[in-house]
Design a protein around this motif. Structure first.
Motif, PDB file in Angstrom:
ATOM      1  N   CYS A 279       0.820  -1.219   0.000  1.00  0.00           N
ATOM      2  CA  CYS A 279       0.000   0.000   0.000  1.00  0.00           C
ATOM      3  C   CYS A 279       0.850   1.264   0.000  1.00  0.00           C
ATOM      4  CB  CYS A 279      -0.981  -0.001   1.160  1.00  0.00           C
ATOM      5  SG  CYS A 279      -0.225  -0.222   2.732  1.00  0.00           S
ATOM      6  N   TYR A 280       0.245   2.280  -0.536  1.00  0.00           N
ATOM      7  CA  TYR A 280       0.885   3.599  -0.585  1.00  0.00           C
ATOM      8  C   TYR A 280      -0.178   4.641  -0.254  1.00  0.00           C
ATOM      9  CZ  TYR A 280       3.220   7.722  -2.437  1.00  0.00           C
ATOM     10  OH  TYR A 280       3.770   8.969  -2.578  1.00  0.00           O
ATOM     11  N   ASN A 281       0.020   5.321   0.829  1.00  0.00           N
ATOM     12  CA  ASN A 281      -0.937   6.332   1.303  1.00  0.00           C
ATOM     13  C   ASN A 281      -2.364   5.776   1.392  1.00  0.00           C
ATOM     14  OD1 ASN A 281       1.154   8.133   1.481  1.00  0.00           O
ATOM     15  ND2 ASN A 281       0.654   9.197  -0.422  1.00  0.00           N
ATOM     16  N   GLU A 282      -2.518   4.702   2.129  1.00  0.00           N
ATOM     17  CA  GLU A 282      -3.835   4.059   2.269  1.00  0.00           C
ATOM     18  C   GLU A 282      -4.318   4.139   3.720  1.00  0.00           C
ATOM     19  OE1 GLU A 282      -5.448   3.024  -0.314  1.00  0.00           O
ATOM     20  OE2 GLU A 282      -4.023   2.300  -1.813  1.00  0.00           O
ATOM     21  N   GLU A 283      -4.034   5.223   4.400  1.00  0.00           N
ATOM     22  CA  GLU A 283      -4.420   5.327   5.812  1.00  0.00           C
ATOM     23  C   GLU A 283      -5.937   5.193   6.004  1.00  0.00           C
ATOM     24  OE1 GLU A 283      -3.340   9.134   7.476  1.00  0.00           O
ATOM     25  OE2 GLU A 283      -4.776  10.205   6.195  1.00  0.00           O
TER      26      GLU A 283
ATOM     27  N   ASP B 230       4.402  -1.061   3.388  1.00  0.00           N
ATOM     28  CA  ASP B 230       4.156   0.369   3.233  1.00  0.00           C
ATOM     29  C   ASP B 230       5.218   0.937   2.294  1.00  0.00           C
ATOM     30  OD1 ASP B 230       3.755   3.034   3.431  1.00  0.00           O
ATOM     31  OD2 ASP B 230       4.244   3.214   5.558  1.00  0.00           O
TER      32      ASP B 230
ATOM     33  N   SER C 224       4.907   5.482   2.189  1.00  0.00           N
ATOM     34  CA  SER C 224       3.760   6.400   2.350  1.00  0.00           C
ATOM     35  C   SER C 224       4.163   7.646   3.135  1.00  0.00           C
ATOM     36  CB  SER C 224       2.637   5.702   3.116  1.00  0.00           C
ATOM     37  OG  SER C 224       2.145   4.616   2.395  1.00  0.00           O
TER      38      SER C 224
ATOM     39  N   ASP D  37       1.631   9.430   4.570  1.00  0.00           N
ATOM     40  CA  ASP D  37       0.541   9.646   5.530  1.00  0.00           C
ATOM     41  C   ASP D  37       0.711   8.668   6.716  1.00  0.00           C
ATOM     42  OD1 ASP D  37      -0.124   7.220   4.482  1.00  0.00           O
ATOM     43  OD2 ASP D  37      -2.126   7.771   3.777  1.00  0.00           O
TER      44      ASP D  37
ATOM     45  N   THR E 279      -0.213   5.594   7.134  1.00  0.00           N
ATOM     46  CA  THR E 279      -0.436   4.186   6.767  1.00  0.00           C
ATOM     47  C   THR E 279       0.330   3.236   7.689  1.00  0.00           C
ATOM     48  OG1 THR E 279      -0.786   4.797   4.474  1.00  0.00           O
ATOM     49  CG2 THR E 279      -0.252   2.503   4.872  1.00  0.00           C
ATOM     50  N   HIS E 280       1.625   3.526   7.899  1.00  0.00           N
ATOM     51  CA  HIS E 280       2.463   2.626   8.710  1.00  0.00           C
ATOM     52  C   HIS E 280       1.929   2.527  10.140  1.00  0.00           C
ATOM     53  CE1 HIS E 280       5.985   0.436   9.975  1.00  0.00           C
ATOM     54  NE2 HIS E 280       6.178   1.306  10.959  1.00  0.00           N
TER      55      HIS E 280
ATOM     56  N   LYS F 105       8.121  -1.061   6.477  1.00  0.00           N
ATOM     57  CA  LYS F 105       8.136   0.307   5.967  1.00  0.00           C
ATOM     58  C   LYS F 105       9.323   0.466   5.021  1.00  0.00           C
ATOM     59  CE  LYS F 105       7.551   4.939   6.224  1.00  0.00           C
ATOM     60  NZ  LYS F 105       6.382   5.633   5.720  1.00  0.00           N
TER      61      LYS F 105
ATOM     62  N   ASN G  19       9.723   5.133  -2.061  1.00  0.00           N
ATOM     63  CA  ASN G  19       8.650   4.538  -2.856  1.00  0.00           C
ATOM     64  C   ASN G  19       9.239   3.762  -4.036  1.00  0.00           C
ATOM     65  OD1 ASN G  19       6.611   5.212  -5.401  1.00  0.00           O
ATOM     66  ND2 ASN G  19       5.595   4.534  -3.556  1.00  0.00           N
TER      67      ASN G  19
END
Lengths: 130, 240
Positions: free
Chosen positions: B19-23, B46, B49, B51, B53-54, B65, B69
């Motif tokens: 995921c990437y920025n999926e908070e 992660d 990200s 945001d 997310t982590h 983490k 990216n």
């Protein structure tokens, strides 16, 4: 087809060659450029040097390759060198990219392994205390 | 046909969630998986990200983490390496944006157990799916699918599906060779080249819950052209 460099051309090119090779050599000594790249980059100066020192050879080569204007040979040679240099750069960049990806993944995996180990130790510690 | 079997019929399964920025969606997805009580482990990758997310994911699951990216391919490959290091028998890739309902995981496993496949793909186009995509995308997927059929004599209805299960053989291959960009269809070509068996199973997929797809407009055409190009390159790679 006759080609004889004028004194202005000789002065201008000599000036460029000396400064350019000096900068390249200094950077190679400082290890900013590797030796193979130094040879490739210095050809930008060495190829025109042939035009000053051996105009007869240039005319001969132009006749041999069927080029009507001998300076085309100069630009053609420089293009070839440029593309060899680009090719080398591409290979180096791709190799660096692969290394960065591998390192990024390894850092992530190691950090996770360390977290798991630390959490495991904390759980064991709490169990032994209770 | 080889039928897969495991000791006590219970393979160790890892669900890899890149995921990437999926908070907004990651916690919900992880809770959904936990509530189903399937007995599978999860790992969230992660992918750098920016945001929370982590933070959200690590409270519910192991979360790797990545400091930069790497893109979906790099993230998935990290998960595959993690599953090899931790001795899992199977790993399942599930998107972090909620498009792959966890209740469909069982379909993949059941079909896998009854087949000789090394790689099992959840197809959106084999069943009456709730999934809808743009006409442009569907055309692109069709072209990729036809290219695979033409170059490898294999019928894959959904080559871009990111909902897939792989066994140890596939994991070993992909841990060393996995494309960074557009990994799903290109990894299929790599799998075929290496003699892996690929099967599909119809699954129901949901529309993306949050965020927007990174492949829209002209990118769809660019995606399709690059993938088709890579499919041919990998195919002719054996002769070069």
């Amino acid at each position: 087809m006759e080609f004889q460099p004028t004194p202005q051309t000789i002065i201008f090119l000599s000036f460029f060659i000396v400064i350019y090779l000096f900068v390249l050599l200094r950077n190679t000594i400082k290890n900013t450029i590797d030796l193979y790249d130094f040879l490739l980059l210095s050809s930008v100066a060495i190829i025109p040097l042939f035009y000053i020192l051996t105009p007869e050879l240039v005319v001969f080569l132009a006749r041999l390759t069927g080029v009507s204007f001998s300076f085309l040979l100069l630009f053609g040679s420089l293009f070839v060198v440029t593309f060899i240099y680009l090719y080398r750069l591409n290979i180096k960049l791709t190799a660096q990219q692969k290394k960065i990806i591998l390192l990024t993944q390894e850092v992530g995996l190691l950090r996770q392994a360390l977290t798991q180990k630390t959490e495991g130790q904390e759980i064991k510690k709490r169990e032994s205390e209770s | 046909m080889t039928i897969h079997s495991f000791p006590q019929n219970s393979p160790r399964i890892l669900i890899i969630i890149p995921c990437y920025n999926e908070e907004a969606s990651i916690a919900g997805l992880l809770k959904q998986i936990q509530e189903m009580n399937l007995g599978y482990d999860t790992v969230v990758i992660d992918d750098g990200s920016v945001d929370r997310t982590h933070e959200m994911a690590s409270s519910l699951s192991p979360c790797i983490k990545l400091i930069a990216n790497l893109g979906i391919g790099g993230a998935i490959q990290t998960g595959i390496k993690y599953s090899i290091e931790n001795d899992y028998d199977l790993c399942i890739q599930v998107d972090g944006d909620g498009q792959h309902p966890p209740d469909q995981i069982r379909m993949l496993l059941e079909k896998y157990k009854a087949s000789s496949a090394n790689l099992m793909i959840g197809s959106r186009f084999m069943a009456d799916s709730r999934f809808r995509s743009t006409p442009m995308r569907r055309i692109g997927i069709q072209i990729i699918s036809k290219t695979i059929q033409w170059t490898y004599r294999q019928t894959i209805t959904d080559p871009t599906s990111g909902f897939r299960m792989m066994d140890r053989k596939a994991m070993r291959l992909f841990s060393t060779r996995y494309p960074l960009d557009y990994p799903e269809p290109i990894s299929l070509a790599i799998a075929f080249e290496e003699g892996l068996v690929v099967n599909e199973v119809p699954v129901l997929m949901e529309p993306r819950q949050k965020g927007i797809s990174s492949i829209t407009g002209f990118k769809t055409v660019s995606y399709m052209l690059r993938v088709v190009g890579y499919l041919f390159l990998i195919r002719i790679g054996r002769y070069v």
